[in-house]
Design a protein around this motif. Structure first.
Motif, PDB file in Angstrom:
ATOM      1  N   PRO A  36       6.701   2.136  -1.497  1.00  0.00           N
ATOM      2  CA  PRO A  36       6.285   0.857  -0.740  1.00  0.00           C
ATOM      3  C   PRO A  36       7.025   0.080  -0.033  1.00  0.00           C
ATOM      4  O   PRO A  36       6.543  -0.626   0.868  1.00  0.00           O
ATOM      5  CB  PRO A  36       5.567   0.283  -2.270  1.00  0.00           C
ATOM      6  CG  PRO A  36       5.782   1.443  -3.309  1.00  0.00           C
ATOM      7  CD  PRO A  36       6.716   2.345  -2.618  1.00  0.00           C
ATOM      8  N   SER A  37       8.343   0.136  -0.287  1.00  0.00           N
ATOM      9  CA  SER A  37       9.270  -0.596   0.467  1.00  0.00           C
ATOM     10  C   SER A  37       9.386  -0.226   1.910  1.00  0.00           C
ATOM     11  O   SER A  37       9.188  -1.040   2.762  1.00  0.00           O
ATOM     12  CB  SER A  37      10.663  -0.333  -0.050  1.00  0.00           C
ATOM     13  OG  SER A  37      11.565  -1.232   0.521  1.00  0.00           O
ATOM     14  N   ARG A  38       9.067   1.242   2.171  1.00  0.00           N
ATOM     15  CA  ARG A  38       9.180   1.524   3.667  1.00  0.00           C
ATOM     16  C   ARG A  38       7.845   0.979   4.172  1.00  0.00           C
ATOM     17  O   ARG A  38       7.820   0.925   5.200  1.00  0.00           O
ATOM     18  CB  ARG A  38       9.338   3.048   3.633  1.00  0.00           C
ATOM     19  CG  ARG A  38      10.781   3.441   2.968  1.00  0.00           C
ATOM     20  CD  ARG A  38      10.912   4.837   2.269  1.00  0.00           C
ATOM     21  NE  ARG A  38      11.852   5.107   1.615  1.00  0.00           N
ATOM     22  CZ  ARG A  38      13.139   5.530   2.245  1.00  0.00           C
ATOM     23  NH1 ARG A  38      13.071   5.868   3.370  1.00  0.00           N
ATOM     24  NH2 ARG A  38      14.110   5.479   1.324  1.00  0.00           N
ATOM     25  N   ALA A  39       6.743   1.279   3.456  1.00  0.00           N
ATOM     26  CA  ALA A  39       5.414   0.749   4.037  1.00  0.00           C
ATOM     27  C   ALA A  39       5.523  -0.976   4.291  1.00  0.00           C
ATOM     28  O   ALA A  39       5.097  -1.112   5.406  1.00  0.00           O
ATOM     29  CB  ALA A  39       4.668   0.860   2.983  1.00  0.00           C
TER      30      ALA A  39
ATOM     31  N   TRP B 212      10.956  10.159   5.278  1.00  0.00           N
ATOM     32  CA  TRP B 212       9.685   9.332   5.641  1.00  0.00           C
ATOM     33  C   TRP B 212       9.026   8.462   4.433  1.00  0.00           C
ATOM     34  O   TRP B 212       9.158   7.223   4.312  1.00  0.00           O
ATOM     35  CB  TRP B 212       8.753  10.236   6.103  1.00  0.00           C
ATOM     36  CG  TRP B 212       7.380   9.765   6.672  1.00  0.00           C
ATOM     37  CD1 TRP B 212       6.160   9.945   6.452  1.00  0.00           C
ATOM     38  CD2 TRP B 212       7.070   8.699   7.857  1.00  0.00           C
ATOM     39  NE1 TRP B 212       5.293   9.169   7.255  1.00  0.00           N
ATOM     40  CE2 TRP B 212       5.970   8.472   7.788  1.00  0.00           C
ATOM     41  CE3 TRP B 212       8.021   7.885   8.524  1.00  0.00           C
ATOM     42  CZ2 TRP B 212       5.382   7.437   8.695  1.00  0.00           C
ATOM     43  CZ3 TRP B 212       7.785   7.051   9.562  1.00  0.00           C
ATOM     44  CH2 TRP B 212       6.245   6.728   9.668  1.00  0.00           C
ATOM     45  N   GLY B 213       8.686   9.334   3.477  1.00  0.00           N
ATOM     46  CA  GLY B 213       8.277   8.790   2.055  1.00  0.00           C
ATOM     47  C   GLY B 213       6.869   8.011   2.157  1.00  0.00           C
ATOM     48  O   GLY B 213       6.432   7.169   1.389  1.00  0.00           O
ATOM     49  N   LEU B 214       5.974   8.190   3.381  1.00  0.00           N
ATOM     50  CA  LEU B 214       4.758   7.426   3.612  1.00  0.00           C
ATOM     51  C   LEU B 214       3.656   8.509   3.833  1.00  0.00           C
ATOM     52  O   LEU B 214       2.796   8.067   4.283  1.00  0.00           O
ATOM     53  CB  LEU B 214       5.000   6.786   4.682  1.00  0.00           C
ATOM     54  CG  LEU B 214       6.021   5.420   4.532  1.00  0.00           C
ATOM     55  CD1 LEU B 214       6.102   4.801   6.119  1.00  0.00           C
ATOM     56  CD2 LEU B 214       5.791   4.449   3.555  1.00  0.00           C
ATOM     57  N   ILE B 215       3.835   9.598   3.169  1.00  0.00           N
ATOM     58  CA  ILE B 215       2.608  10.560   3.319  1.00  0.00           C
ATOM     59  C   ILE B 215       2.713  11.585   2.015  1.00  0.00           C
ATOM     60  O   ILE B 215       3.911  11.691   1.148  1.00  0.00           O
ATOM     61  CB  ILE B 215       2.942  11.783   4.459  1.00  0.00           C
ATOM     62  CG1 ILE B 215       1.813  12.510   4.770  1.00  0.00           C
ATOM     63  CG2 ILE B 215       4.174  12.406   4.135  1.00  0.00           C
ATOM     64  CD1 ILE B 215       1.830  13.188   6.348  1.00  0.00           C
ATOM     65  N   GLY B 216       1.553  11.950   1.677  1.00  0.00           N
ATOM     66  CA  GLY B 216       1.306  12.696   0.286  1.00  0.00           C
ATOM     67  C   GLY B 216       1.575  14.004   0.389  1.00  0.00           C
ATOM     68  O   GLY B 216       1.946  14.821  -0.399  1.00  0.00           O
ATOM     69  N   ASP B 217       1.466  14.595   1.568  1.00  0.00           N
ATOM     70  CA  ASP B 217       1.454  15.875   2.096  1.00  0.00           C
ATOM     71  C   ASP B 217       1.837  16.256   3.457  1.00  0.00           C
ATOM     72  O   ASP B 217       0.936  16.159   4.363  1.00  0.00           O
ATOM     73  CB  ASP B 217       0.274  16.890   1.544  1.00  0.00           C
ATOM     74  CG  ASP B 217       0.201  18.372   1.567  1.00  0.00           C
ATOM     75  OD1 ASP B 217       1.492  18.560   2.221  1.00  0.00           O
ATOM     76  OD2 ASP B 217      -0.572  18.764   1.118  1.00  0.00           O
ATOM     77  N   MET B 218       2.859  16.746   3.872  1.00  0.00           N
ATOM     78  CA  MET B 218       3.400  17.185   5.063  1.00  0.00           C
ATOM     79  C   MET B 218       2.497  18.084   5.861  1.00  0.00           C
ATOM     80  O   MET B 218       2.089  18.286   6.944  1.00  0.00           O
ATOM     81  CB  MET B 218       4.885  17.648   5.244  1.00  0.00           C
ATOM     82  CG  MET B 218       5.897  16.141   4.987  1.00  0.00           C
ATOM     83  SD  MET B 218       5.707  15.420   6.669  1.00  0.00           S
ATOM     84  CE  MET B 218       7.355  14.458   6.375  1.00  0.00           C
TER      85      MET B 218
ATOM     86  N   ASP C 166      16.399   0.478   0.570  1.00  0.00           N
ATOM     87  CA  ASP C 166      15.089   0.587   0.642  1.00  0.00           C
ATOM     88  C   ASP C 166      14.769  -0.151  -0.775  1.00  0.00           C
ATOM     89  O   ASP C 166      13.678  -0.692  -1.109  1.00  0.00           O
ATOM     90  CB  ASP C 166      14.517   1.699   0.677  1.00  0.00           C
ATOM     91  CG  ASP C 166      14.894   2.905  -0.500  1.00  0.00           C
ATOM     92  OD1 ASP C 166      16.102   2.409  -0.975  1.00  0.00           O
ATOM     93  OD2 ASP C 166      14.387   3.644  -0.865  1.00  0.00           O
ATOM     94  N   ASN C 167      15.829  -0.265  -1.658  1.00  0.00           N
ATOM     95  CA  ASN C 167      15.487  -0.866  -3.059  1.00  0.00           C
ATOM     96  C   ASN C 167      16.877  -0.803  -3.796  1.00  0.00           C
ATOM     97  O   ASN C 167      17.925  -0.406  -3.252  1.00  0.00           O
ATOM     98  CB  ASN C 167      14.324  -0.223  -3.732  1.00  0.00           C
ATOM     99  CG  ASN C 167      14.550   1.177  -3.954  1.00  0.00           C
ATOM    100  OD1 ASN C 167      13.809   1.953  -3.345  1.00  0.00           O
ATOM    101  ND2 ASN C 167      15.489   1.754  -4.762  1.00  0.00           N
TER     102      ASN C 167
END
Length: 492
Positions: free
Chosen positions: A82-85, A134-140, A276-277
């Motif tokens: 969420p922080s990255r988003a 990246w941390g903003l995707i569920g499945d590469m 990021d946190n």
């Protein structure tokens, strides 16, 4: 007479053109390169320039010494995705449906319609590169989910989440959508190596660039060269390895800074370092006395050590105490380029340029941070920390997120009480009532904007267990009884 008229007309046209050119904050020649470096789970007190006396961070410290240190800078959330988003899209992440870290095989991702920092820069003719977590995707591997290139990056080397099996010889990097397999080396070294290779490979080096380096360090599982580990052995295995890991990341940041200096790019660039946190609650991690750790909306969970350098704007070793937040990057980019927003979606930040230029910040609405169990706002010196009513297991979790109300409030004056020791709800009733109205206004505003997910893995397993004691320990989502899967799957 005609000659004078022609000269006057020409001067008028020139003046109009000059005014029009002035409409943009920057011209093509003035556009800075933009470099954003971010650590993962680095505490507010885990670098030298923010008070750490043990960990050697000479390169981050030098950035703060050459540039500016921000003492009141906040991440987008107290956990990673969420922080990255929040940074990437300029919106509190619950608007985007990114509620906590995104587990593997999840349907959750940063939605493609969100306008990102990279897309804004591409509109301005920038080359754009991303390297790291990246941390903003569920499945590469899921091509229906937007990868970094769909979010505006020309070139990228990224992992879905943390480096695996550790920072040493990671096996889970993807390069422009293709799995790389094992890469020899350490994660931060690999990130910097590839970033420099990308900068070297750009065809037109006169173009400005956006370079995003989101390091995996010091998130576990830690690994770094033995020479760094030995340096901190006396501090014990847990703390010592953490110190060593940060020291090694700083060393790689130094390599990046040396590259920029050698290629005469430093003084043409706006360079940021942040986290990021906050840190996990383990030995050696420091918030410099702030209450809370990663996952908490007390200050230690999401106030992050931040330093920036930008020649002529952010330099001289100054300190800025104005509260700023990840959500402010997107509005700042729009302001920098003299652009109108590329979307009608509400933003949760404001331009940082006034503060950067020594003026007063104009923030009409306080920033809002929302998490799975709690939320917070900061308005001037005051902060409300609010707890949501409980979720009822077996009902729609997404409906709960969209309709829940606040059950309990805490009020703090962050100037008098930065460590949030004194809850002033009863002592400052007038201020509390004003802040209570503000936090509920922001809550409803975010909840109205939230969209449902259709799919599985909306919450990670351990987060789901917070709400249902009957979930068997060790079970994975796909093996849960159907009535429990509402924690991950929306019900119509």
């Amino acid at each position: 007479m005609k000659t004078k008229f022609k000269i006057s007309k020409l001067l008028f046209i020139i003046s109009i053109c000059t005014v029009c050119l002035g409409c943009n904050k920057t011209t093509a020649q003035e556009k800075p390169n933009i470099i954003i470096m971010m650590a993962d789970d680095l505490g507010y007190g885990d670098v030298g320039c923010f008070g750490n006396k043990i960990i050697e961070t000479p390169n981050i410290d030098q950035l703060a010494s050459d540039g500016v240190k921000f003492t009141q800078f906040y991440a987008g959330h107290p956990t990673c995705s969420p922080s990255r988003a929040g940074m990437m899209a300029g919106r509190t992440p619950f608007r985007n449906g990114v509620y906590t870290y995104i587990p593997g095989n999840s349907c959750v991702h940063l939605r493609d319609e969100q306008v990102t920092l990279a897309e804004i820069c591409k509109k301005q003719g920038y080359d754009t590169g991303f390297f790291g977590k990246w941390g903003l995707i569920g499945d590469m591997e899921d091509k229906s989910q937007p990868s970094p290139n769909d979010q505006g990056f020309d070139y990228w080397l990224a992992t879905h989440n943390n480096a695996a099996p550790s920072h040493k010889n990671p096996t889970n990097f993807y390069r422009n959508g293709k799995a790389e397999g094992e890469i020899k080396g350490y994660s931060s070294q690999i990130v910097v190596d590839n970033a420099m290779e990308w900068l070297n490979s750009r065809k037109d080096k006169s173009k400005p660039f956006l370079l995003v380096l989101w390091f995996h360090e010091p998130h576990r599982k830690l690994a770094q060269p033995e020479s760094f580990t030995k340096k901190y052995e006396k501090h014990g295995e847990i703390a010592g390895e953490y110190y060593a890991n940060i020291n090694h990341m700083d060393f790689q940041i130094g390599r990046m800074m040396n590259y920029l200096n050698d290629n005469k790019l430093t003084d043409k660039s706006w360079i940021t370092f942040t986290s990021d946190n906050g840190p996990k609650d383990l030995a050696g991690r420091s918030t410099n006395g702030l209450r809370g750790r990663k996952g908490s909306l007390y200050e230690g969970g999401y106030k992050v050590p931040t330093a920036m350098y930008w020649k002529g704007k952010l330099e001289g070793g100054k300190t800025i105490n104005e509260p700023l937040v990840f959500f402010d990057f997107v509005p700042t980019f729009y302001d920098l380029f003299g652009m109108k927003p590329m979307s009608q979606d509400p933003l949760d930040g404001v331009s940082m340029l006034p503060v950067i230029e020594g003026e007063k910040l104009n923030r009409e609405d306080p920033p809002v941070w929302m998490a799975v169990k709690h939320m917070a706002i900061r308005n001037g010196d005051w902060k409300v920390y609010a707890y949501f009513e409980d979720y009822t297991p077996g009902t729609s979790f997404q409906s709960y997120l969209k309709t829940r109300k606040i059950e309990k409030y805490e009020l703090y004056n962050l100037i008098d009480d930065p460590n949030e020791i004194k809850n002033l709800v009863k002592q400052n009733t007038e201020t509390f009532e004003m802040m209570k109205q503000l936090v509920n206004k922001r809550r409803m505003n975010v909840q109205e904007d939230m969209k449902r997910w259709e799919g599985s893995g909306i919450l990670p397993y351990e987060v789901a267990t917070w709400f249902n004691e009957n979930i068997p320990p060790g079970k994975v989502f796909k093996k849960l009884p159907a009535k429990e899967q509402d924690l991950m799957k929306s019900k119509q």
